[in-house]
Design a protein around this motif. Sequence first.
Motif, short mmCIF file in Angstrom:
data_model
loop_
_atom_site.label_atom_id
_atom_site.label_comp_id
_atom_site.label_asym_id
_atom_site.label_seq_id
_atom_site.Cartn_x
_atom_site.Cartn_y
_atom_site.Cartn_z
N SER A 6 -26.02 3.21 35.00
CA SER A 6 -27.13 4.17 34.72
C SER A 6 -28.54 3.83 35.45
N GLN A 12 -26.48 11.30 30.40
CA GLN A 12 -25.35 10.92 29.51
C GLN A 12 -25.73 11.69 28.22
N ASP A 38 -23.37 10.87 34.75
CA ASP A 38 -23.35 9.44 34.03
C ASP A 38 -22.40 9.87 32.62
N GLU A 39 -21.38 9.50 32.81
CA GLU A 39 -20.32 9.56 31.78
C GLU A 39 -20.46 11.04 31.15
MG MG Z 1 -25.28 3.74 31.29
#
Ligand code: MG
Length: 247
Positions: A50, A91, A163-164
């Motif tokens: 991240s 995320q 991010d994911e």
């Molecule tokens: Mg992360």
Amino acid sequence: MTKGIKLNVENISLVLREKERNSTLLDNVSLEICHGRVRALLGPSGSGKSTLLYTLNRLREISEGKIFLDNTETRMLNVLELRRRVGLVMQKALFFAGTVSDNILYGPRIQGKELPDPDHYLELVGLSSDFADRDPNTLSGGQQQRVSIARALANNPEVLLLDEPTSALDAQASEHLENVVAKLCRERQLTVVWVTHDLQQARRIAQDVTLLYHGKVLEQGEAADFFRQPSTEEGKAYLEGRLGGVD
Ligand code: MG
Ligand code: ADP
């Protein structure tokens, strides 16, 4: 078709000097993200994925090194302009006050552009137009993730940082999103960095991979080569689920 843009990360480091306790979050990281391609950013929890993503649109500033968008160093660009061109999907989505539609139109509005149809972006991420007038904070985690992606796409970014982005989505919605992004890469030469924990997903979406560990690049290269035969012991351990987090 737009030409697409390349992101070059050259020897960047991020060192925190807070409380006189030097802590190196990123250590001499270099990578290249080519236009029209997806680079999967892999690594155990706490490895700096991240943090690295945030440096790419200057949500976090680096201590050393250089980041280029084509031939221009990102620190020379106006930060709002940079963030429009390099879109980030965090995320955990953070929404502005207002409806889903307000959130999707936020970027185009501050640019003073002709406003796009928010329903188009909702449809792109697999949500019906009924969502346009909802308060995003009342939606499920998966729906919020999709609104957050729709908002990023409405800015028409050249680079997309994810991010994911499917961590709260079921398999079907995840594959839908994977296909949307792949199509944008093919048709608009969108350049993508995709953080994921899901190795099957990385195999499906990425042409290139970077494996981070303790803020350093352990290995990187073409995804097919990495998944066939990682070149380090740690890379092999990661693929076998034996490389622990660092938290
Ligand atoms: Mg992360
Ligand atoms: P990942 O996304 O790979 O799980 P992160 O980039 O979130 O990893 O974090 C990398 C490391 O940096 C972690 O050990 C995290 O605790 C640490 N870290 C991130 N931001 C800060 C900060 N502002 N202050 C201190 N440590 C931080």
